[in-house]
Enzyme design. Structure first.
Site, short mmCIF file in Angstrom:
data_model
loop_
_atom_site.label_atom_id
_atom_site.label_comp_id
_atom_site.label_asym_id
_atom_site.label_seq_id
_atom_site.Cartn_x
_atom_site.Cartn_y
_atom_site.Cartn_z
N GLY A 827 20.60 -7.97 9.99
CA GLY A 827 20.78 -8.37 8.42
C GLY A 827 22.20 -8.85 8.40
N CYS A 828 22.66 -9.20 7.07
CA CYS A 828 23.75 -9.60 6.86
C CYS A 828 24.81 -8.44 6.68
CB CYS A 828 23.90 -10.63 5.38
SG CYS A 828 23.43 -9.66 4.08
N THR A 829 24.28 -7.51 6.44
CA THR A 829 25.15 -6.03 6.23
C THR A 829 25.07 -5.17 7.61
OG1 THR A 829 23.30 -5.02 4.96
CG2 THR A 829 25.03 -6.33 3.71
#
Length: 854
Positions: A827-829
């Site tokens: 994911g983006c994090t």
């Protein structure tokens, strides 16, 4: 119970435009003689920031030069730059006007200060880069206003202009339509005092090396008394300063007595601490705009620059006796009483000879006297003479009359017991307190035994009384131990000094480097046993010529209780024991404990990190933190350790999580949080902790010489009772000195008793069962690995964050065994496990049961 001075801070803010628009001399001249030649010449006599920084007395004020070095420089000082002049000093800093105006606006709680948005954009990053200014202060700096809005406020006479380099950059509004106490001019004066006091408070806290939450009371002793028409001096500037400085645990009040205010305030603080009312008090004061350019007319007449172009501030932290720092002796207080009178001899007698007589001391028993320490170049240039020298002549004359010295010895008495002045003429600022920073260091090293601070004030200025005012107090070297009352209440018995062994062989910087630390610690009150080949009169040397013998001897001394603790390099601890390091956080100078830095708490990574958290809490509590916050570095095993610790908390162990400053918060901390010091205890694996402490200890020296912090720390483990403190072989003398005192702190805090209590608490909360369950679940997962069957694929519409990257496959396999299709992703994090949203609740329950998710 005695009180001691823990630290001091001194700051200056260069404010040349406030000389023009805030100084009382200039304000008066504009009313009485608006076309005067003085006002026309004034701007040409204002100094640049660089020249202000390079001014000798200013470098002394912030601690880059000493009064003794200044005394060697003949007047005039304004004609020559101080060599190696720096904006930042040992005690504080000199802030440029641009930054100060932004800080002034940040201190405004009623939207009175408007700054041009272009000015804010240009200088905002400068204030943000200031090491004393944190995000909470920067959040108060507004984006700025349009110049058209500022111009309208000025045209409507609702505000006064704010200038930078004679250019209008903002305005300050009046706070009331008719109340003269809330006029724009008065609000500027109040906010300037508040802002400079905030800066001084922050410098003092940093220098004292304490946490903001430890400060319980603030006393502001500046000359500004804020209020409105119904209570003109009501205050409370102290609480206003505490709010901006982030002292959320503090209350406070103001202390006013003209120039004598600071001396009164420090005595008040010492009395409150000694009485046990508050443990830690901050005394602080900001500058006074009215005093800017006060003697400007005479300076210009003598072709001098305007030397009164800075606002000054100072701070002092007073705490309970720690056995190390200089003591404020409340038994030796000078008092100018109502009946004393105002004759110079009577005043000095009441403040100097009378208290010393009561204590059975002679005037020669005081190593240094610190009365008003005004910069003589300012006062002589204005025809007022050398104020400190005039005071010393009176003190010397009294010493003659008192029979302590002969008349022929007056000059040598002044040279030995006096000081040259260096403080700005800000009224209360020069009044005795500027010397405390230098005296603190000299009293710690033993070069001084006793100094006297003398504060005097002219009460007639308020037109309420013709009386004079003054108080004095003595600060003396700490005996280095706690005092206990004997059966005879008039006598005191002294407990033995803390004994610390130090091995010197093996340092990458040589034995002399280690011996220098031993000498420094010994001079500050420790009893140091040095194991090596060097000798010094301040320490006891046990002769050994190799590392193995030195550590063997160290172990013998600990076993026989000949020493209370030891500091050494590269020591092999048994499994289960690891060290908790103490570092200084770059962002704000506070302490943080890294758990752990060397040694192995457990052969299982997650179990080791859980143990590391307990070890870190033990050390933090010994250091005086009742409820230390705990954060876990975002390394492999962090989430599993967090889950176990949360379960431990749920079963009764009192654990207090830190919060990341990054989006989302949480107790899992990033590198940003390490630099910002967002936790008291930073939990990590020993290898990462070792890397962190090396970087934080040596980042200012390029890596080869560690100077910051207190080393790898003491070894902690169940049933381990040898207080052995580890330092790196790259440690420099300053760090080794702090390591010795870190070890002594653990001795005084009874670390092994605290450890015993803490281990009993985690055992009662079921730590052993939690760790056993974790291991059992791991073994079950391995056995079941060969029986995996992948469920039928289905759309993955929900992602689960917070699972360690090394545990992603295990998480997927757990779900597969439960018939839930899952796959890994990024994911983006960070890494995620992806599932169908309809299986969300069952999935979360399974992963939490497996201790893979919090």
């Amino acid at each position: 119970m005695d009180s001691v001075i823990k630290g001091e801070g001194y700051i200056l803010a260069h404010t040349p435009d406030l000389v023009l628009y805030g100084g009382s001399t200039q304000a008066t001249e504009r009313i009485v003689n608006p076309d005067s030649n003085y006002l026309k010449l004034l701007r040409d006599h204002l100094r640049t920031f660089d020249k202000t920084v390079a001014y000798w007395p200013h470098q002394v004020y912030i601690g880059n030069k000493t009064p003794e070095e200044l005394a060697e420089e003949p007047l005039p000082w304004f004609t020559k730059a101080c060599p190696q002049a720096k904006r930042y000093g040992k005690f504080g800093q000199i802030m440029p006007q641009e930054e100060f105006l932004l800080l002034l606006q940040a201190c405004d709680a009623f939207d009175l200060v408007y700054l041009d948005k272009n000015f804010v954009v240009k200088y905002r990053s400068c204030l943000a880069a200031n090491p004393l200014v944190d995000d909470s202060i920067m959040a108060r700096v507004k984006e700025g206003a349009e110049m058209a809005q500022i111009a309208k406020l000025l045209a409507d006479k609702e505000a006064d202009g704010i200038y930078n380099n004679n250019v209008l950059v903002g305005c300050i509004k009046r706070a009331h339509d008719i109340d003269p106490n809330l006029s724009a001019a008065v609000m500027l004066e109040n906010l300037a005092s508040k802002a400079s006091s905030v800066l001084a408070a922050l410098a003092t806290i940093k220098n004292a090396d304490i946490k903001k939450e430890e400060i319980k009371y603030v006393i502001d002793c500046s000359e500004i008394a804020c209020g409105d028409m119904n209570q003109r001096g009501g205050g409370n500037l102290a609480k206003a300063v505490a709010e901006i400085a982030g002292l959320s645990s503090a209350t406070g009040s103001d202390c006013r007595s003209f120039c004598a205010g600071p001396a009164h305030a420090i005595i008040e603080a010492a009395a409150l601490v000694s009485a046990g009312v508050y443990k830690t008090i901050l005394v602080c004061a900001g500058g006074c705009t009215a005093k800017l350019g006060m003697n400007g007319k005479e300076h210009i007449k003598n072709n001098m620059p305007i030397l009164e172009d800075v606002l000054a501030g100072f701070g002092v932290i007073v705490i309970r006796d720690d056995g190390i720092n200089p003591t404020i002796n409340l038994n030796i207080l000078g008092r100018h009483t109502v009946g004393t009178g105002s004759a110079p001899q009577a005043v000095i007698s009441s403040l100097v000879t009378a208290p010393l007589d009561r204590a059975g001391l002679k005037m020669i028993d005081i190593d240094k006297f610190s009365p008003e320490m005004q910069n003589p170049e300012i006062t002589k240039g204005a025809g007022a003479g050398d104020v400190p020298l005039a005071n010393y002549k009176m003190i010397a004359a009294l010493a003659v009359k008192h029979g302590d010295i002969k008349k022929a010895d007056m000059a040598s008495f002044i040279a030995k017991h006096g000081l040259i002045g260096w403080a700005p003429t800000q009224g209360h600022i020069p009044s005795g307190v500027p010397y405390l920073g230098f005296a603190h260091q000299e009293l710690l090293t033993g070069r001084l035994k006793k100094i006297m601070v003398i504060g005097k004030g002219s009460l007639f200025l308020g037109r309420m009384t013709n009386l004079f005012d003054g108080v004095s107090f003595v600060v003396q070297a700490n005996v280095g131990t706690e005092k206990e009352k004997s059966t005879d209440k008039e006598s005191l018995s002294v407990a033995p000094k803390t004994k610390i062994a130090l091995t010197g062989i093996g340092s990458e910087h040589g034995e002399a480097n280690v011996m220098a630390a031993a000498i420094s610690a010994a001079r500050q009150g420790l009893e140091v046993y040095y194991l090596g080949t060097l000798r010094a009169p301040e320490v006891t040397t046990i002769s050994v010529d190799n590392i193995e013998d030195s550590q063997k001897k160290m172990e013998e001394m600990l076993k026989r209780q000949e020493v209370d603790g030891a500091v050494t390099m590269h020591y092999p601890f048994p499994i289960g024991v690891s060290t908790v390091g103490k570092v200084v956080v770059p962002a704000n100078g506070r302490h943080m404990y890294i758990a752990t830095t060397t040694g192995t708490s457990s052969t299982n990574r997650v179990e080791a990190m859980v143990n590391n958290a307990i070890y870190g809490i033990i050390v933090a509590k010994v250091a005086g933190l009742r409820e230390p916050t705990v954060g876990i570095l975002n390394v492999e095993g962090a989430h599993q350790a967090e889950i176990i610790l949360n379960k431990l908390k749920a079963t009764g162990y009192p654990l207090h999580w830190a919060q990341s400053s990054r989006a989302g918060g949480g107790a899992i901390l990033r590198g940003n949080d390490v630099l910002a010091g967002n936790t008291d205890v930073l939990v990590c694996d020993s290898l990462t902790g070792n890397i962190l402490i090396k970087m934080l200890s040596a980042f200012t020296t390029g890596g080869n010489y560690e100077t910051i912090g207190a080393g790898y720390g003491p070894g902690i483990g169940r049933n381990y009772t040898n207080l052995i403190h580890i330092i790196s072989r790259a440690s420099g003398a300053p760090l080794i000195t702090k390591a010795l005192f870190y070890a002594a702190e653990m001795v005084k805090g009874k670390i092994f008793e605290v450890a015993k209590t803490e281990f009993a608490a985690v055992d009662a909360a079921g730590l052993a069962d939690l760790l056993f369950t974790m291991q059992e679940d791991k073994q079950k997962a391995v056995i079941a690995e060969d029986k995996l069957v992948t469920p039928c694929a289905e759309p993955c519409t929900f992602s689960i964050q917070g699972i360690e990257v090394m545990d992603l496959d295990e998480a997927v396999h757990i779900l597969w065994r439960a018939g839930i299709y899952a796959q890994t992703g990024m994911g983006c994090t960070g890494p995620v496990v992806m599932i169908n949203e309809t299986k969300k609740e069952k999935t979360l329950a399974l992963l939490r049961k497996a201790c893979l998710l919090n």
